[in-house]
Enzyme design. Structure first.
Site, mmCIF file in Angstrom:
data_model
loop_
_atom_site.group_PDB
_atom_site.id
_atom_site.type_symbol
_atom_site.label_atom_id
_atom_site.label_comp_id
_atom_site.label_asym_id
_atom_site.label_seq_id
_atom_site.Cartn_x
_atom_site.Cartn_y
_atom_site.Cartn_z
ATOM 1 N N GLU A 126 81.022 58.004 126.621
ATOM 2 C CA GLU A 126 79.796 57.422 127.155
ATOM 3 C C GLU A 126 80.118 56.796 128.509
ATOM 4 O OE1 GLU A 126 78.357 54.393 124.581
ATOM 5 O OE2 GLU A 126 78.603 55.574 122.763
ATOM 6 N N ASP A 184 74.413 43.755 125.916
ATOM 7 C CA ASP A 184 75.862 43.822 126.072
ATOM 8 C C ASP A 184 76.474 42.432 126.102
ATOM 9 O OD1 ASP A 184 76.372 46.673 126.272
ATOM 10 O OD2 ASP A 184 75.242 46.592 128.138
#
Length: 272
Positions: A53, A64
């Site tokens: 990714e 995140d």
């Protein structure tokens, strides 16, 4: 040019035939520089990662944790652009022939233009996108674009996702389902949540898509545990942290390669 959705599907199927979970790794594009990020991405793919990714840096990466937030900040300060993300995909794919996905929040792609982004990603050899904040009900534009360009649309399921929502996102998604091992943001954890196994079982009850588990998997021991019940093991923050903690980019790439090798070995299942 068509994207590599078929390559992604074949890669996951091959791992299953080999009685192992696929290893999916992550690196932020442009971190610590565009060229260094490309080198690290290729090192992961050459050290046992089946799929990678590429994170598209965002100024407000709300899902995140601090490690990836820091990497995003460094990449953005360095002037990374979507063209650099596409270049990273292209060079990683051309060098290794392995599936490369983009992990991105929806806003940057929407602003860039879904058709423009999808066509450029496919032309670069990309396999698709993971879009953690795009609701299924608002995803038609992207899914139509992805279908035209043979790109995967990977949705994220959390332990809190209802069975009804699981049916919706698995019906709309392609490639695989990203199962979040825990509630909360990405990051390095000392243990894998027990909720992961239950979530995988719930997802498999409503789809035949492969189920790959991520968020909170930090080392080989955790990867081995998840590999017992998941089709894929996703490791992100631990790899980014290895680059952050390294004295220089070359050392970071070397450390990432070593960790990837360890993780790859851990995804091979053994009879008890």
């Amino acid at each position: 040019m068509s994207g590599n959705l078929r390559l992604l599907a074949d890669t996951l199927a091959r791992a299953k035939q080999e009685n192992r979970a696929a290893l999916i790794t992550y690196m932020t594009a442009g971190f610590p520089t565009v060229d260094d990020g490309i080198a690290t991405t290729q090192a992961m793919l050459n050290s046992g990662a089946d799929i990678v990714e590429i994170g598209l840096p965002h100024s407000d990466p709300v899902l995140d944790g601090p490690v990836i937030q820091t990497a995003d900040e460094i990449a953005l300060r360095g002037g990374v652009r979507i063209a650099d993300v596409i270049r990273t995909v292209r060079e990683a794919y051309q060098a290794t022939g392995k599936p490369v996905l983009v992990m991105s929040y929806w806003n940057p792609i929407d602003r860039y233009g879904a058709e423009r982004f999808g066509s450029e990603l496919a032309e670069a050899g990309g396999a698709g996108c993971i879009l953690p904040d795009l609701p299924v009900q608002e995803s038609a534009l992207w899914r139509e674009t992805a279908a035209r360009h043979s790109l995967a649309t990977v949705f994220v399921a959390a332990p809190s996702t209802t069975d009804e929502r699981l049916r919706e996102l698995t019906a709309a998604g392609t490639g695989f389902v990203y199962a979040s091992a825990l509630m909360g943001v990405t990051g390095v954890r000392d243990a894998v949540s027990t909720a992961a196994g239950s979530l995988v079982r719930r997802i498999r009850a409503v789809t035949e898509l492969p189920v790959c588990v991520g968020i909170g998997i930090s080392d080989a021991a955790q990867a081995a545990r998840v590999a017992r019940f998941a089709d894929g093991v996703i490791v992100a923050s631990a790899l980014v942290k290895a680059v952050l903690d390294a004295p220089d980019a070359a050392a970071g790439t070397a450390t990432v390669a070593e960790l990837t090798t360890e993780l790859s070995r851990a995804t091979r299942r053994h009879a008890d």
